[in-house]
Design an enzyme around this catalytic site. Structure first.
Site: not given
Length: 356
Positions: A61, A175, A205-206, A228, A316
């Site tokens: 992604h 990520d 995606e998130e 990922d 994140h």
């Protein structure tokens, strides 16, 4: 490992819903070596190499977690909302980049109150998202608007890519720019006339695996490998039984997540490939999150899917960390697997009748 490509991808601003900068990098990188580049209706990037045999998709992604401007006050401070999963304690006093609708990048900082101005009780309590603001050094709403900042602009953490020591890479948006970088390297180097290879940079995606669903419908692949990241549990404060992955010990095969189980024959084939090539392989599970595999595995009546992840520290947040050795091991594993894939092997992944 193409460190220059990874740096370029990580330094791009591409929050969910605003992935154009990464899309442009992938177009420029892969256009010379693929047969066709197309896009689904949401903007997921799809590159095709070959036109014979089963369709095999490698998916990473493009989007990163970030923020969006929701309010500009009279004094020139910005209020914002989160896009994707954030922990508020990882946000204060970090620099950010606001991407205007014209693509201009405006620096800012998530403001924090000096400890001198806090009561002892306030010091013990985390600040809520609703209390946070961004300071771009403007003195008024008019000055903010003159710089091109508007409500609806996307905000990403400030780029901070670096290599530490001989093995570690640090930066924002690992990520999942590592998935994009690896997908691109595989498209550049895998030449198997027995399959049609697709490289996918999915969007959003998130915020719900949305581009996985639309790109799956666009391609209708026969086999899918999702690339990922996954939580590395090798730092203080993390339960390393629930999160067993360690940097430098090899890539992780995701045994299940909130929305996916891998195809067991595909898992066995990858484990065999890793053993044959003397490559390390770790295993993980994820009960509270999901990968794009959760949409690809249920499309078109169901497809064989596996998710392979790089152990990553500090996901994140503004700065993640990965191991170059893990990246190289995963790249070697998937390249070896794809190079030897045939139509017969692909068909076998979806055969469920027991044979004596």
């Amino acid at each position: 490992m193409n460190i220059e490509l990874l740096q370029q991808l990580c330094e791009a601003s591409a929050v969910s819903g605003d992935e154009q900068e990464v899309r442009d990098i992938l177009i420029n990188t892969l256009e010379p070596c693929v047969n066709e580049i197309t896009f689904d209706g949401l903007g997921s990037f799809v590159a095709r190499k070959g036109n014979k045999g089963p369709k095999v998709a490698v998916v990473g992604h493009m989007d990163e977690v970030g923020f969006m401007v929701t309010h500009i006050d009279e004094s020139g401070f910005l209020r914002f909302t989160t896009i994707g999963g954030w922990w508020n304690q990882s946000m204060l006093n970090h620099r950010v980049t606001i991407r205007t609708h014209k693509g201009v990048k405006i620096p800012g900082v998530i403001g924090s109150v000096a400890p001198h101005a806090l009561t002892e009780k306030q010091k013990q309590q985390p600040l809520s998202f609703d209390e946070m603001f961004i300071d771009i050094g403007a003195n008024s709403r008019e000055e903010v608007e003159k710089r091109g900042v508007e409500i609806g602009n996307f905000i990403s953490p400030e780029a901070n890519f670096a290599c530490w020591g001989e093995d570690k890479v640090v930066g924002k948006a690992l990520d999942n720019r590592i998935g994009c970088a690896m997908m691109a390297e595989l498209l550049q180097t895998v030449n198997n006339p027995e399959i049609t290879l697709y490289g996918v940079g999915s969007v959003e995606e998130e915020v719900g695996l949305r581009g996985a669903q639309t790109s799956a419908e666009h391609i209708k692949p026969d086999v899918v490998i999702v690339l990922d990241t996954a939580v590395a549990g090798d730092v203080p404060g993390i339960d390393n039984i629930k999160y067993p992955l360690k940097l430098g010990q090899g890539p992780g095969l995701m045994l299940f997540d909130k929305r996916y189980f891998p195809n067991q024959k595909l898992v066995a084939a990858l484990k065999s490939c890793a053993a044959h090539n003397d490559l390390p392989l770790q295993f993980s599970t994820m009960k509270t999150g999901a990968t794009d595999g959760g949409r690809y595995n249920v499309m078109g009546g169901g497809r064989p899917v596996v998710a392979l992840c790089l152990p990553t520290r500090y996901l994140h947040a503004n700065s993640g960390m990965i191991s170059k050795a893990d990246y190289e091991a995963l790249l070697t594993l998937i390249r070896g697997f794809l190079t030897t894939l045939t139509a017969e092997k692909v068909n076998a992944f979806s055969q469920f009748r027991q044979v004596d």
